[in-house]
Enzyme design. Sequence first.
Site, mmCIF file in Angstrom:
data_model
loop_
_atom_site.group_PDB
_atom_site.id
_atom_site.type_symbol
_atom_site.label_atom_id
_atom_site.label_comp_id
_atom_site.label_asym_id
_atom_site.label_seq_id
_atom_site.Cartn_x
_atom_site.Cartn_y
_atom_site.Cartn_z
ATOM 1 N N LYS A 13 -5.348 -5.007 -43.794
ATOM 2 C CA LYS A 13 -5.915 -4.304 -42.636
ATOM 3 C C LYS A 13 -6.225 -2.849 -42.983
ATOM 4 O O LYS A 13 -7.319 -2.356 -42.733
ATOM 5 C CB LYS A 13 -4.955 -4.368 -41.437
ATOM 6 N N ARG A 88 1.035 -5.529 -31.389
ATOM 7 C CA ARG A 88 1.834 -6.410 -32.225
ATOM 8 C C ARG A 88 2.685 -7.355 -31.395
ATOM 9 O O ARG A 88 3.377 -8.190 -31.960
ATOM 10 C CB ARG A 88 2.775 -5.562 -33.093
ATOM 11 N N ARG A 127 2.509 -2.803 -53.459
ATOM 12 C CA ARG A 127 1.694 -1.783 -52.769
ATOM 13 C C ARG A 127 2.182 -0.370 -53.099
ATOM 14 O O ARG A 127 3.381 -0.110 -53.220
ATOM 15 C CB ARG A 127 1.779 -2.007 -51.259
ATOM 16 N N ARG A 160 6.559 2.246 -50.279
ATOM 17 C CA ARG A 160 7.201 2.313 -48.974
ATOM 18 C C ARG A 160 8.558 1.633 -49.035
ATOM 19 O O ARG A 160 8.707 0.590 -49.651
ATOM 20 C CB ARG A 160 6.323 1.597 -47.940
ATOM 21 N N ARG A 171 9.973 -8.651 -42.145
ATOM 22 C CA ARG A 171 8.738 -8.289 -41.428
ATOM 23 C C ARG A 171 7.852 -9.516 -41.222
ATOM 24 O O ARG A 171 7.157 -9.614 -40.214
ATOM 25 C CB ARG A 171 7.981 -7.202 -42.218
HETATM 26 P P1 ADP Z 1 -1.883 -4.194 -44.295
HETATM 27 O O1 ADP Z 1 -2.465 -2.882 -43.817
HETATM 28 O O2 ADP Z 1 -2.521 -5.372 -43.613
HETATM 29 O O3 ADP Z 1 -0.390 -4.248 -44.243
HETATM 30 P P2 ADP Z 1 -2.810 -3.290 -46.909
HETATM 31 O O4 ADP Z 1 -4.240 -2.983 -46.655
HETATM 32 O O5 ADP Z 1 -1.874 -2.147 -47.030
HETATM 33 O O6 ADP Z 1 -2.256 -4.368 -45.826
HETATM 34 O O7 ADP Z 1 -2.749 -4.199 -48.222
HETATM 35 C C1 ADP Z 1 -1.492 -4.626 -48.753
HETATM 36 C C2 ADP Z 1 -1.542 -4.563 -50.272
HETATM 37 O O8 ADP Z 1 -2.450 -5.559 -50.771
HETATM 38 C C3 ADP Z 1 -2.034 -3.231 -50.829
HETATM 39 O O9 ADP Z 1 -1.327 -2.993 -52.012
HETATM 40 C C4 ADP Z 1 -3.526 -3.485 -51.123
HETATM 41 O O10 ADP Z 1 -4.008 -2.677 -52.195
HETATM 42 C C5 ADP Z 1 -3.518 -4.964 -51.505
HETATM 43 N N1 ADP Z 1 -4.721 -5.687 -51.071
HETATM 44 C C6 ADP Z 1 -5.429 -5.521 -49.914
HETATM 45 N N2 ADP Z 1 -6.450 -6.411 -49.849
HETATM 46 C C7 ADP Z 1 -6.357 -7.173 -50.979
HETATM 47 C C8 ADP Z 1 -7.119 -8.271 -51.504
HETATM 48 N N3 ADP Z 1 -8.163 -8.781 -50.838
HETATM 49 N N4 ADP Z 1 -6.753 -8.798 -52.696
HETATM 50 C C9 ADP Z 1 -5.678 -8.293 -53.369
HETATM 51 N N5 ADP Z 1 -4.934 -7.261 -52.931
HETATM 52 C C10 ADP Z 1 -5.253 -6.706 -51.750
HETATM 53 P P1 AMP Z 2 2.650 -1.083 -40.759
HETATM 54 O O1 AMP Z 2 2.316 0.217 -41.417
HETATM 55 O O2 AMP Z 2 1.584 -1.533 -39.803
HETATM 56 O O3 AMP Z 2 3.045 -2.151 -41.731
HETATM 57 O O4 AMP Z 2 3.933 -0.785 -39.844
HETATM 58 C C1 AMP Z 2 5.156 -0.370 -40.418
HETATM 59 C C2 AMP Z 2 6.266 -0.462 -39.382
HETATM 60 O O5 AMP Z 2 5.979 0.429 -38.278
HETATM 61 C C3 AMP Z 2 6.468 -1.829 -38.718
HETATM 62 O O6 AMP Z 2 7.265 -2.691 -39.500
HETATM 63 C C4 AMP Z 2 7.144 -1.425 -37.412
HETATM 64 O O7 AMP Z 2 8.506 -1.080 -37.622
HETATM 65 C C5 AMP Z 2 6.408 -0.142 -37.058
HETATM 66 N N1 AMP Z 2 5.215 -0.416 -36.232
HETATM 67 C C6 AMP Z 2 3.905 -0.195 -36.574
HETATM 68 N N2 AMP Z 2 3.084 -0.574 -35.583
HETATM 69 C C7 AMP Z 2 3.884 -1.060 -34.598
HETATM 70 C C8 AMP Z 2 3.643 -1.641 -33.307
HETATM 71 N N3 AMP Z 2 2.413 -1.801 -32.844
HETATM 72 N N4 AMP Z 2 4.712 -2.025 -32.581
HETATM 73 C C9 AMP Z 2 5.966 -1.863 -33.029
HETATM 74 N N5 AMP Z 2 6.272 -1.348 -34.217
HETATM 75 C C10 AMP Z 2 5.238 -0.947 -35.007
#
Ligand code: ADP
Ligand code: AMP
Length: 217
Positions: A13, A88, A127, A160, A171
């Site tokens: 995302k 969420r 990541r 992270r 998660r």
């Molecule tokens: P989200 O925001 O949904 O939690 P991220 O955008 O942070 O996910 O992506 C999670 C990890 O996967 C990051 O390390 C990113 O660089 C990697 N990633 C994202 N899209 C792809 C893809 N299509 N193929 C491989 N790795 C990806």
């Molecule tokens: P994310 O960066 O989206 O993976 O979110 C990291 C963490 O932030 C999650 O595991 C939750 O603890 C908190 N968080 C982010 N967005 C929300 C949401 N919409 N509702 C509740 N907790 C959230």
Amino acid sequence: MLIILLGPPGAGKGTQAERLVKKFNLAYIATGDILRAAVKSGSPLGQEARIYMEKGQLVPDEVVVGIVSERLTASDCRDGAILDGFPRTVAQAQALDEVLREMGRQIDRVVYIAVDEEELITRLTGRRVCRECAATYHIKFNAPRVRNVCDQCGGELYQREDDSLSTVQERLVVYREQTTPLIDYYGRSDLVTEIDGNGDIEQIFSEISSVFEVESP
Ligand code: ADP
Ligand code: AMP
């Protein structure tokens, strides 16, 4: 244009949003980024949020709903925004509907990015995130040009705390139990477009861009 990016942690995302906000000139609301900034600042909100985030659990609905409601009133959100990581829970989605109704606005589309669970674990544990601008990388799939240095701003990359294997597993359980009901919730209003998020980043970007192009005025 108001678009929600829905999908499990690690679906891509943030990676896609980074590209989409530039291409379509939209505001970006990522609740995870906002909460991490609050934790870093040590504010009362950050101190509360940290307790949940480090365990991989959700921060209480009223806290995140408050954050997003306020953010949506900012001038950069007037013409359009991407919501990443919010809502969420069904309660958050209902609260968002109410806030938007009061503003005379509506959700244009929910882009649901679906990715296999095994792939999610590999993505999340590899990541890396920029400390300065929150840009996202992956040690193998989306590596920075220089190890641990952000391509965009030169900031230091870090892992992270909640991307450790045990917290990732928690998660994913939280996602399955509390967030997947949203696919049905928005499906009932025919708002959902599902994208296969297992492929190449640029290919997925092009597919999601086509969805955005249909919604663009
Ligand atoms: P989200 O925001 O949904 O939690 P991220 O955008 O942070 O996910 O992506 C999670 C990890 O996967 C990051 O390390 C990113 O660089 C990697 N990633 C994202 N899209 C792809 C893809 N299509 N193929 C491989 N790795 C990806
Ligand atoms: P994310 O960066 O989206 O993976 O979110 C990291 C963490 O932030 C999650 O595991 C939750 O603890 C908190 N968080 C982010 N967005 C929300 C949401 N919409 N509702 C509740 N907790 C959230």
